[in-house]
Motif scaffolding. Sequence first.
Motif, PDB file in Angstrom:
ATOM      1  N   ARG A  67      28.275  63.307   1.062  1.00  0.00           N
ATOM      2  CA  ARG A  67      29.264  62.823   2.036  1.00  0.00           C
ATOM      3  C   ARG A  67      30.077  63.954   2.677  1.00  0.00           C
ATOM      4  O   ARG A  67      30.808  63.726   3.631  1.00  0.00           O
ATOM      5  CB  ARG A  67      30.201  61.805   1.388  1.00  0.00           C
ATOM      6  CG  ARG A  67      31.042  62.315   0.270  1.00  0.00           C
ATOM      7  CD  ARG A  67      31.820  61.163  -0.374  1.00  0.00           C
ATOM      8  NE  ARG A  67      32.490  61.610  -1.567  1.00  0.00           N
ATOM      9  CZ  ARG A  67      33.706  61.261  -1.907  1.00  0.00           C
ATOM     10  NH1 ARG A  67      34.391  60.431  -1.136  1.00  0.00           N
ATOM     11  NH2 ARG A  67      34.243  61.703  -3.000  1.00  0.00           N
TER      12      ARG A  67
ATOM     13  N   GLU B 273      28.777  72.414  -9.010  1.00  0.00           N
ATOM     14  CA  GLU B 273      30.021  71.796  -9.465  1.00  0.00           C
ATOM     15  C   GLU B 273      31.211  72.385  -8.726  1.00  0.00           C
ATOM     16  O   GLU B 273      32.110  71.659  -8.295  1.00  0.00           O
ATOM     17  CB  GLU B 273      30.191  71.970 -10.978  1.00  0.00           C
ATOM     18  CG  GLU B 273      31.321  71.166 -11.567  1.00  0.00           C
ATOM     19  CD  GLU B 273      32.710  71.766 -11.391  1.00  0.00           C
ATOM     20  OE1 GLU B 273      33.699  70.999 -11.388  1.00  0.00           O
ATOM     21  OE2 GLU B 273      32.820  73.010 -11.245  1.00  0.00           O
TER      22      GLU B 273
ATOM     23  N   MET C 270      36.521  68.362  -2.992  1.00  0.00           N
ATOM     24  CA  MET C 270      37.492  67.407  -3.530  1.00  0.00           C
ATOM     25  C   MET C 270      38.920  67.947  -3.397  1.00  0.00           C
ATOM     26  O   MET C 270      39.827  67.203  -3.050  1.00  0.00           O
ATOM     27  CB  MET C 270      37.177  67.069  -4.983  1.00  0.00           C
ATOM     28  CG  MET C 270      35.884  66.286  -5.160  1.00  0.00           C
ATOM     29  SD  MET C 270      35.849  64.734  -4.232  1.00  0.00           S
ATOM     30  CE  MET C 270      37.045  63.788  -5.144  1.00  0.00           C
TER      31      MET C 270
ATOM     32  N   TYR D 183      31.375  71.113  -5.147  1.00  0.00           N
ATOM     33  CA  TYR D 183      31.909  69.749  -5.150  1.00  0.00           C
ATOM     34  C   TYR D 183      33.423  69.769  -5.376  1.00  0.00           C
ATOM     35  O   TYR D 183      34.182  69.115  -4.677  1.00  0.00           O
ATOM     36  CB  TYR D 183      31.219  68.906  -6.223  1.00  0.00           C
ATOM     37  CG  TYR D 183      31.783  67.508  -6.329  1.00  0.00           C
ATOM     38  CD1 TYR D 183      31.582  66.580  -5.314  1.00  0.00           C
ATOM     39  CD2 TYR D 183      32.531  67.120  -7.439  1.00  0.00           C
ATOM     40  CE1 TYR D 183      32.115  65.303  -5.394  1.00  0.00           C
ATOM     41  CE2 TYR D 183      33.059  65.843  -7.529  1.00  0.00           C
ATOM     42  CZ  TYR D 183      32.847  64.934  -6.506  1.00  0.00           C
ATOM     43  OH  TYR D 183      33.373  63.670  -6.590  1.00  0.00           O
TER      44      TYR D 183
ATOM     45  N   LYS E 192      24.059  64.447  -4.882  1.00  0.00           N
ATOM     46  CA  LYS E 192      24.383  63.079  -4.445  1.00  0.00           C
ATOM     47  C   LYS E 192      25.864  62.987  -4.081  1.00  0.00           C
ATOM     48  O   LYS E 192      26.225  62.454  -3.029  1.00  0.00           O
ATOM     49  CB  LYS E 192      24.040  62.093  -5.566  1.00  0.00           C
ATOM     50  CG  LYS E 192      24.279  60.636  -5.208  1.00  0.00           C
ATOM     51  CD  LYS E 192      23.784  59.713  -6.307  1.00  0.00           C
ATOM     52  CE  LYS E 192      24.809  59.661  -7.407  1.00  0.00           C
ATOM     53  NZ  LYS E 192      24.505  58.705  -8.469  1.00  0.00           N
ATOM     54  N   ARG E 193      26.725  63.537  -4.925  1.00  0.00           N
ATOM     55  CA  ARG E 193      28.165  63.499  -4.653  1.00  0.00           C
ATOM     56  C   ARG E 193      28.525  64.282  -3.392  1.00  0.00           C
ATOM     57  O   ARG E 193      29.425  63.899  -2.648  1.00  0.00           O
ATOM     58  CB  ARG E 193      28.946  64.080  -5.835  1.00  0.00           C
ATOM     59  CG  ARG E 193      28.879  63.266  -7.091  1.00  0.00           C
ATOM     60  CD  ARG E 193      29.696  63.922  -8.176  1.00  0.00           C
ATOM     61  NE  ARG E 193      29.536  63.268  -9.462  1.00  0.00           N
ATOM     62  CZ  ARG E 193      30.289  63.536 -10.520  1.00  0.00           C
ATOM     63  NH1 ARG E 193      31.261  64.434 -10.439  1.00  0.00           N
ATOM     64  NH2 ARG E 193      30.079  62.908 -11.660  1.00  0.00           N
TER      65      ARG E 193
ATOM     66  N   GLU F  70      22.839  65.152  -9.472  1.00  0.00           N
ATOM     67  CA  GLU F  70      24.083  64.370  -9.460  1.00  0.00           C
ATOM     68  C   GLU F  70      25.092  64.984  -8.488  1.00  0.00           C
ATOM     69  O   GLU F  70      25.713  64.271  -7.693  1.00  0.00           O
ATOM     70  CB  GLU F  70      24.683  64.289 -10.864  1.00  0.00           C
ATOM     71  CG  GLU F  70      26.030  63.608 -10.933  1.00  0.00           C
ATOM     72  CD  GLU F  70      26.015  62.151 -10.473  1.00  0.00           C
ATOM     73  OE1 GLU F  70      27.073  61.680  -9.997  1.00  0.00           O
ATOM     74  OE2 GLU F  70      24.979  61.480 -10.580  1.00  0.00           O
ATOM     75  N   TYR F  71      25.264  66.301  -8.539  1.00  0.00           N
ATOM     76  CA  TYR F  71      26.210  66.933  -7.612  1.00  0.00           C
ATOM     77  C   TYR F  71      25.708  66.879  -6.176  1.00  0.00           C
ATOM     78  O   TYR F  71      26.503  66.713  -5.242  1.00  0.00           O
ATOM     79  CB  TYR F  71      26.547  68.364  -8.037  1.00  0.00           C
ATOM     80  CG  TYR F  71      27.527  68.367  -9.184  1.00  0.00           C
ATOM     81  CD1 TYR F  71      28.837  67.944  -9.000  1.00  0.00           C
ATOM     82  CD2 TYR F  71      27.130  68.738 -10.464  1.00  0.00           C
ATOM     83  CE1 TYR F  71      29.736  67.906 -10.046  1.00  0.00           C
ATOM     84  CE2 TYR F  71      28.026  68.700 -11.517  1.00  0.00           C
ATOM     85  CZ  TYR F  71      29.327  68.287 -11.303  1.00  0.00           C
ATOM     86  OH  TYR F  71      30.207  68.245 -12.348  1.00  0.00           O
TER      87      TYR F  71
ATOM     88  N   TYR G 103      39.746  64.762  -8.488  1.00  0.00           N
ATOM     89  CA  TYR G 103      38.765  65.418  -9.363  1.00  0.00           C
ATOM     90  C   TYR G 103      39.327  66.702  -9.985  1.00  0.00           C
ATOM     91  O   TYR G 103      39.175  66.955 -11.163  1.00  0.00           O
ATOM     92  CB  TYR G 103      37.492  65.721  -8.568  1.00  0.00           C
ATOM     93  CG  TYR G 103      36.395  66.405  -9.364  1.00  0.00           C
ATOM     94  CD1 TYR G 103      35.558  65.665 -10.194  1.00  0.00           C
ATOM     95  CD2 TYR G 103      36.191  67.769  -9.275  1.00  0.00           C
ATOM     96  CE1 TYR G 103      34.547  66.270 -10.910  1.00  0.00           C
ATOM     97  CE2 TYR G 103      35.173  68.389  -9.991  1.00  0.00           C
ATOM     98  CZ  TYR G 103      34.364  67.627 -10.801  1.00  0.00           C
ATOM     99  OH  TYR G 103      33.353  68.235 -11.517  1.00  0.00           O
TER     100      TYR G 103
END
Length: 157
Positions: free
Chosen positions: A30, A141, A148, A144, A26-27, A23-24, A155
């Motif tokens: 970008r 995490e 952010m 990410y 994928k985030r 999941e991270y 976030y």
Amino acid sequence: MIAIDILCVGKLKEKYLKDGIAEYAKRLSRFCSLSLTEVEEEPLASSSAADVEKVRQREGKRLLARADGFVVALCIEGKQLSSPQFSELVADLPNRGVSRITFVIGGSYGLSDEVVGRADLRLSFGKFTYPHQLMRLILCEQIYRAFMIAGGGVYHK
């Protein structure tokens, strides 16, 4: 786009950790090119200090063979940063000509002195001891969160 590699010891078996990391990843797609590189975990012959050191040395050689770019060793005796400070570091490294950051997570017995000595930064996530498998997810995490914060996202509260 900066490349970030998480270099670690052993195979990840727990599905919930794999799912969280995916999941991270994928985030993060970008913001950076993220990869996870696993090196073989060395079996421990006995719990003697000498055998534990041999394990660290052998795993350390495998890690050093793949450590590239700006190397960050995750170790309890490292520097502690807040999330905003970590964000500043990650955002500033490309400005300093860094195109790859390699985070190194040791195995059950930690990192060899050679790996710690090779590191451009020794980073601690506090005085707690975390399972090295879980540390992969925690690190993802925080990476990410760093992007952010740097981008002014909501976030980080």
